[in-house]
Design a protein around this motif. Structure first.
Motif, PDB file in Angstrom:
ATOM      1  N   GLY A  37       0.780  -1.228   0.000  1.00  0.00           N
ATOM      2  CA  GLY A  37       0.000   0.000   0.000  1.00  0.00           C
ATOM      3  C   GLY A  37       0.808   1.272   0.000  1.00  0.00           C
ATOM      4  O   GLY A  37       1.714   1.465  -0.815  1.00  0.00           O
ATOM      5  N   LYS A  53      -3.386   2.793  -2.500  1.00  0.00           N
ATOM      6  CA  LYS A  53      -4.227   1.764  -1.911  1.00  0.00           C
ATOM      7  C   LYS A  53      -3.943   0.430  -2.601  1.00  0.00           C
ATOM      8  O   LYS A  53      -3.807   0.356  -3.823  1.00  0.00           O
ATOM      9  CB  LYS A  53      -5.704   2.127  -2.061  1.00  0.00           C
ATOM     10  CG  LYS A  53      -6.135   3.385  -1.303  1.00  0.00           C
ATOM     11  CD  LYS A  53      -6.113   3.164   0.198  1.00  0.00           C
ATOM     12  CE  LYS A  53      -6.633   4.390   0.936  1.00  0.00           C
ATOM     13  NZ  LYS A  53      -6.499   4.247   2.412  1.00  0.00           N
ATOM     14  N   THR A  54      -3.911  -0.620  -1.800  1.00  0.00           N
ATOM     15  CA  THR A  54      -3.545  -1.931  -2.332  1.00  0.00           C
ATOM     16  C   THR A  54      -4.447  -2.355  -3.475  1.00  0.00           C
ATOM     17  O   THR A  54      -3.981  -2.873  -4.506  1.00  0.00           O
ATOM     18  CB  THR A  54      -3.587  -2.979  -1.208  1.00  0.00           C
ATOM     19  OG1 THR A  54      -2.618  -2.627  -0.207  1.00  0.00           O
ATOM     20  CG2 THR A  54      -3.261  -4.366  -1.739  1.00  0.00           C
TER      21      THR A  54
END
Length: 627
Positions: free
Chosen positions: A425, A600-601
């Motif tokens: 992330g 964001k992942t």
């Protein structure tokens, strides 16, 4: 709100126009900006707040980017970003397609190197200084390193070399008593003794008076060096002056939040003709009360409420893999008194706090010294213990040699609990756990498990401890899949996969957290008339040879992993097919030959084609080409 000084700063050169009082006002404005942005995006708050005055003092006296300002780790660098032309982009700190949370040369010529791992700054800085000397240059080289990073072996090696070659450079030691968890080790005791000794403080004041009243710079520096080196040793045991003994001039401790004192001392040491270590004492989280009260929490914090400092609550979700691991290890340790937990300055970050509290005599924090932690584990295993070494994937890279020589070669009972495996992330390319599958599976004697959910993680840890030998168990950051944790863990059959969805058109061999995404892709494919078998491979090494041979009977063998393709599990499947003399079309999905940015992942996995939609699309495209 009136015009801020910060709004008028477009480059470090602008700082030279400010008085010390104006710089102090600017420091307050910078802290407000850091807290405001981090409250929305999360980030490394405490360390960056503590280093503001240091950064302003350095940039007001050197000419960046021709002069070099080298950061260690980069947790401290937010103020640096704000005064080097990135104020307008700062609201996007640590976000997808925004600013990196660490120094990044692609963002600014003032960012010397992509720092993200501890203890490397002194080596980089010395290399820059040596290159300058070879070119007969005059650039200043300043390295900023925290007291925790200074405990790393690489930093000690660099200090030894710096003392040997005696090239001019400045090392600023930011002594704040904390790393991520509270610092441990002899170096911390050394620094603490220096801070606490009344005689040292008296001598420090004497040094300041001498500096203030000295004549030409050369005489002042000579007096400065003699005063520190000789008079302080009258009061403190000579062995405590470790930097002086290495041949590096060391200042007395300086208040790291006093702009005037910092500039005065820095101005002197920048003109020295030898290496100088400038000892600066700061308060982590300075200027923001919640971070000062709890610097460990605010080392790396999720979005929070500015007024209270409380992390903004997210909707209830499954427990994190980290906590599942920590609780499972405690249960294992209750059954087996030979289990020892080891980490490298990451007790909280690896979920070992409960273990440390219940079994303090069986918990070891090596400090920021992964090589030592892994070497230590080998000795414990030789002594009949069962060490479990819990380290983030990205940091375990630093100890590959010790894993191979000290642990795998003698075939010892050591478990490597590899946290934060895969894409992690917002911390970006220096922190993604992209390489552990590749470097662990290449090692003889090593067995590698990649659990697909929290229940599988519990079984994997139990299996590694029960079977013995060198084991790696790798698991991702964040919440689990919502699967119930078993009360009684099982010993998994070595090299046996688990079919989680039937299908005969395509076989998707998935590893770790990619199993869930592979299942999502299979559902999408089913809507398009393609039935995909999904296999939770569990074992990266040894692979399930039968699962691979059965997969070869479908139209397409697909491997999906959360690490680099080069040398990864997918290439292991290709090798197994070759060993069996099987020919089948194969599609390897994973991280291509690239570094992955921050974000964001889910967004990053989408860009990598590793979400359900991306996996399904890649399979459809490959099948279409095959027709």
């Amino acid at each position: 709100m009136g015009q801020r000084i910060l709004d008028a700063i477009s480059s470090p050169a602008d700082l030279k126009l400010l008085t010390d009082d104006e710089l102090a006002i600017l420091a307050t404005e910078i802290r407000e900006e850091i807290v405001t942005v981090a409250a929305e995006n999360g980030g490394h708050v405490a360390s960056s707040l503590g280093a503001v005055e240091i950064i302003l003092a350095v940039h007001s006296l050197i000419d960046c980017p021709s002069d070099k300002f080298v950061f260690d780790v980069g947790h401290q660098a937010y103020a640096h970003k704000l005064v080097t032309g990135r104020l307008e982009q700062f609201s996007g700190l640590r976000t997808y397609e925004g600013l990196s949370g660490f120094p990044k040369p692609e963002e600014s010529p003032c960012d010397v190197h992509p720092s993200g791992h501890a203890s490397d700054s002194l080596s980089v800085a010395l290399g820059l200084a040596e290159a300058r000397d070879l070119d007969h240059g005059r650039e200043k080289v300043v390295a900023l390193i925290g007291d925790a990073a200074l405990s790393g072996g690489m930093a000690f090696e660099a200090l030894n070399h710096i003392g040997q070659v005696q090239t001019p450079m400045v090392v600023i030691l930011n002594d704040n008593e904390f790393s991520i968890s509270r610092n441990v080790g002899a170096m911390v005791k050394h620094l603490g003794y220096m801070r606490a000794t009344t005689q040292y403080r008296t001598a420090r004041d004497s040094v300041q008076e001498r500096l203030e009243s000295s004549g030409p710079l050369g005489t002042a520096l000579a007096d400065f060096g003699r005063n520190v080196k000789e008079s302080l040793k009258q009061f403190i045991l000579p062995r405590t002056m470790i930097f002086e003994q290495l041949g590096i001039l060391c200042t007395a401790p300086i208040d790291g939040h006093d702009i005037g004192a910092l500039k005065e001392t820095l101005r002197m040491v920048l003109d020295a003709d030898a290496p100088v270590l400038m000892h600066v004492v700061t308060k982590k989280g300075a200027g923001y009360a919640p971070a000062m009260r709890n610097p460990e929490k605010f080392h790396g914090v999720a979005p929070f409420d500015i007024a209270t400092g409380e992390v903004k609550k997210k909707p209830a979700s499954a427990p994190s893999y980290m906590n599942v691991f920590g609780e499972a290890l405690v249960r294992e340790a209750r059954r087996d008194e030979d289990i020892i937990a080891i980490t490298a300055a990451m007790k909280d970050g690896t979920g070992l706090s409960a273990f440390a509290e219940e079994f303090p005599e069986r918990f070891i924090d090596s400090g920021i010294a992964e090589e030592h932690a892994v070497g230590l584990a080998s000795g414990l295993a030789k002594g009949g213990k069962k060490p479990v070494v819990a380290i983030y994937s990205t940091f375990l890279q630093r100890a590959i040699d010790q894993i191979i020589i000290n642990n795998a070669l003698p075939d010892l009972n050591v478990v490597f609990a590899i946290d934060r495996a895969g894409v992690v992330g917002e911390d970006g390319p220096t922190h993604h756990g992209m390489f552990d599958l590749a470097f662990m599976r290449m090692i003889p004697h090593m067995r590698v498990l990649a659990p697909s959910n929290e229940a599988e993680l519990v079984h994997a840890l139990h299996t590694a401890l029960a079977l013995g030998g060198p084991f790696a168990v790798r698991y991702p950051r964040g919440a689990g899949e919502g699967v119930a944790v078993p009360h009684e863990p099982e010993v998994l059959v070595v090299g046996k996969a688990n079919v989680v969805r039937k299908g005969d058109d395509v076989a998707i061999l998935a590893f770790g957290r990619m199993v869930g995404r592979a299942l999502g892709a299979a559902e999408l494919l089913a809507e398009r008339g393609i039935e995909a078998r999904v296999v939770d491979m569990r074992w990266v090494k040894p692979l399930d040879a039968k699962a691979v041979s059965r997969a070869a009977k479908t139209k397409l063998v697909v491997t999906v992993e959360g690490g680099v393709i080069a040398g990864g599990a997918g290439e292991g499947v290709l090798g197994e097919l070759a060993r069996q003399g099987l020919q089948a079309p194969v599609l390897n999905l994973g991280i291509q030959d690239t570094f992955v940015p921050q974000g964001k992942t889910d967004l990053l996995l989408r860009d990598l084609g590793l979400d359900a939609e991306g996996i399904a699309a890649s399979i459809e495209e490959r099948l279409a080409r095959s027709r």
